[in-house]
Design a protein around this motif. Structure first.
Motif, PDB file in Angstrom:
ATOM      1  N   ARG A   6       0.829  -1.199   0.000  1.00  0.00           N
ATOM      2  CA  ARG A   6       0.000   0.000   0.000  1.00  0.00           C
ATOM      3  C   ARG A   6       0.867   1.255   0.000  1.00  0.00           C
ATOM      4  O   ARG A   6       1.902   1.314   0.664  1.00  0.00           O
ATOM      5  CB  ARG A   6      -0.910  -0.002   1.235  1.00  0.00           C
ATOM      6  N   SER A   7       0.426   2.253  -0.740  1.00  0.00           N
ATOM      7  CA  SER A   7       1.163   3.519  -0.819  1.00  0.00           C
ATOM      8  C   SER A   7       0.196   4.660  -1.065  1.00  0.00           C
ATOM      9  O   SER A   7      -0.879   4.472  -1.646  1.00  0.00           O
ATOM     10  CB  SER A   7       2.186   3.478  -1.953  1.00  0.00           C
ATOM     11  N   GLU A   8       0.583   5.845  -0.639  1.00  0.00           N
ATOM     12  CA  GLU A   8      -0.179   7.046  -0.956  1.00  0.00           C
ATOM     13  C   GLU A   8       0.575   7.927  -1.946  1.00  0.00           C
ATOM     14  O   GLU A   8       0.169   9.042  -2.238  1.00  0.00           O
ATOM     15  CB  GLU A   8      -0.467   7.829   0.329  1.00  0.00           C
ATOM     16  N   LYS A   9       1.689   7.413  -2.467  1.00  0.00           N
ATOM     17  CA  LYS A   9       2.497   8.155  -3.432  1.00  0.00           C
ATOM     18  C   LYS A   9       2.009   7.890  -4.859  1.00  0.00           C
ATOM     19  O   LYS A   9       1.261   6.934  -5.111  1.00  0.00           O
ATOM     20  CB  LYS A   9       3.966   7.747  -3.314  1.00  0.00           C
ATOM     21  N   ASN A  12       4.373   3.582  -5.965  1.00  0.00           N
ATOM     22  CA  ASN A  12       4.761   2.866  -4.745  1.00  0.00           C
ATOM     23  C   ASN A  12       6.225   2.464  -4.823  1.00  0.00           C
ATOM     24  O   ASN A  12       6.636   1.759  -5.750  1.00  0.00           O
ATOM     25  CB  ASN A  12       3.879   1.623  -4.592  1.00  0.00           C
ATOM     26  N   PHE A 272      -2.530   1.966   9.976  1.00  0.00           N
ATOM     27  CA  PHE A 272      -2.964   3.255   9.418  1.00  0.00           C
ATOM     28  C   PHE A 272      -3.829   4.027  10.414  1.00  0.00           C
ATOM     29  O   PHE A 272      -3.792   5.264  10.457  1.00  0.00           O
ATOM     30  CB  PHE A 272      -3.699   3.037   8.093  1.00  0.00           C
ATOM     31  N   ASP A 276      -2.837   7.728  11.582  1.00  0.00           N
ATOM     32  CA  ASP A 276      -3.781   8.850  11.433  1.00  0.00           C
ATOM     33  C   ASP A 276      -4.005   9.553  12.765  1.00  0.00           C
ATOM     34  O   ASP A 276      -4.123  10.781  12.816  1.00  0.00           O
ATOM     35  CB  ASP A 276      -5.115   8.340  10.879  1.00  0.00           C
ATOM     36  N   ASP A 292       5.519   3.990   2.626  1.00  0.00           N
ATOM     37  CA  ASP A 292       4.985   2.869   1.887  1.00  0.00           C
ATOM     38  C   ASP A 292       5.036   1.621   2.767  1.00  0.00           C
ATOM     39  O   ASP A 292       5.980   1.446   3.551  1.00  0.00           O
ATOM     40  CB  ASP A 292       5.788   2.627   0.613  1.00  0.00           C
TER      41      ASP A 292
END
Length: 298
Positions: A6-9, A12, A272, A276, A292
Motif C-alpha cells: 500500500r502507498s499514498e504516493k 509505490n 494506518f 492517522d 509505503d
C-alpha cells in the motif's frame, strides 16, 4: 495469499514478489518499465520478496516512472522472480540483479542513484529448509517450533543501522520543534542536509548496508536457513509496517503472537489507524506520517 502492498504516493516505492521457480528459458533482456512495475503473484510460490526503494532525495526520475527508487525495487523483484534459479545462492542472484540494473544508470550522479532494502525468503527442497537474505531495514519475522518439544518461539531479523542514522534526523526535528514551538512534522524540510549525509553512508565501513547499483554490499547481507521441521510461519515486511510493533509497544514474542493471528489487511489497517491518530508524529517520533507499507504473511 496473505499480503498487502500500500502507498499514498504517485508510484509505490515498495515492491513485492510471490513467485515460483520458472521452467522456461531465462532471458537476459531487461523488461519494459510496465512489466517491471507489475507485481508477480504465483499460486505455488517458493520465493517471497519485499523490496523497499530508498526515496530519491533529489527527485531524479531517470527511468521516467515517477520514481527511480520505485523502478529499482520493482526491478529487483522482477529480476529475482524471472531468474529464480535454485542452483544459485540468494546473494549471487541479488548481485546479478543489481549489476544488471546498473546498466540503466551509467551517467547518473551518485546521489541520484537508487538503493533498496530487501528481504528474500526461498523454499529449498534440496536442503529441506527456507533460505533467507536481508539487506537494510526490511524485516524477516519467523514463528518457529522446536521439533522435539513443539515449543513455539519467535525470531525477528533486521539491520538497525539505517534506523540509527534516521534517528539523528528525528532528534534534530524534535529539537527544532521544541525550539520553535511548532509541530515536529513541520521540521522535515530543515533536516534535508542530515538525510543527504546519511544517504552518502550507504555501503561504507562506518555506514549501513543496502542493495544498490554495485556489489559493494556483498558480504554485508544477513543470510541463513530455517529447516522445514522448525518453520511454522513467516513474515516479510518493509520498515513502514515495522512501526506497528512500536505503536503497540510489544516485545518480539507478544508481537509475533499478534502478527500471526491476524490477516495482513487487518494488520495494515490497524497501523494506518495509529498513524492517522498520530499524524504529527508525537506518540511515535518519525520522519513522516507514514511510509509505503508492504507485508507478506506465509
Amino acid at each position: 495469499m496473505n499480503f498487502v502492498n500500500r502507498s499514498e504516493k504517485k508510484q509505490n516505492e515498495d515492491a513485492i514478489a510471490i513467485a515460483q521457480t520458472l521452467k522456461h528459458e531465462i532471458s537476459n533482456q531487461i523488461a519494459s518499465p510496465q512489466d517491471v512495475l507489475t507485481h508477480r503473484l504465483d499460486d505455488q510460490a517458493n520465493l517471497w520478496i519485499v523490496a523497499d526503494g530508498a526515496s530519491g532525495l533529489t527527485k531524479a526520475d531517470h527511468m521516467h516512472v515517477a520514481s527511480d527508487a520505485a523502478w529499482f525495487s520493482h526491478f529487483l523483484c522482477w529480476y529475482l522472480a524471472e531468474h529464480n534459479d535454485d542452483s544459485k545462492t540468494l546473494s549471487t542472484l541479488l548481485e546479478e540483479a543489481c549489476l544488471c540494473a546498473k546498466t540503466q544508470f551509467e551517467d547518473c550522479p551518485e546521489l541520484e542513484k537508487p538503493s533498496c532494502a530487501i528481504a528474500i525468503l526461498r523454499k529449498n527442497e534440496t536442503s529441506q529448509s527456507y533460505d533467507y537474505l536481508l539487506l537494510g531495514d526490511c524485516v524477516l519475522f519467523f514463528q518457529l517450533k522446536d521439533p522435539q518439544s513443539a515449543e513455539i518461539s519467535y525470531l525477528k531479523i533486521t539491520d538497525d543501522r539505517i534506523a540509527e542514522f534516521d534517528q539523528r534526523a528525528i532528534n534534530e526535528m524534535a529539537r527544532l520543534a521544541k525550539q520553535k514551538n511548532e509541530s515536529m512534522i513541520a521540521q522535515r524540510p530543515f533536516v534535508q542536509s542530515i538525510l543527504i549525509h546519511n544517504r552518502n553512508q550507504k555501503n561504507k565501513p562506518s555506514g549501513y548496508a543496502i542493495a544498490d547499483l554495485s556489489n559493494d554490499w556483498l558480504h554485508q547481507e544477513i543470510t541463513g536457513s530455517i529447516l522445514f521441521d522448525q518453520f511454522e510461519h513467516g513474515a516479510l515486511y518493509s520498515d513502514g509496517f515495522d512501526q506497528l510493533q512500536s505503536f503497540m509497544s510489544l516485545d518480539d514474542h507478544k508481537f509475533g503472537q499478534y502478527l500471526f493471528s491476524h490477516s495482513a489487511q487487518d494488520l495494515v489497517d490497524q497501523l494506518f489507524v495509529y498513524q492517522d491518530a498520530d499524524s504529527n508524529c508525537i506518540q511515535l517520533p518519525r520522519l513522516k506520517k507514514r511510509d509505503d507499507t508492504s507485508l507478506i504473511l506465509i
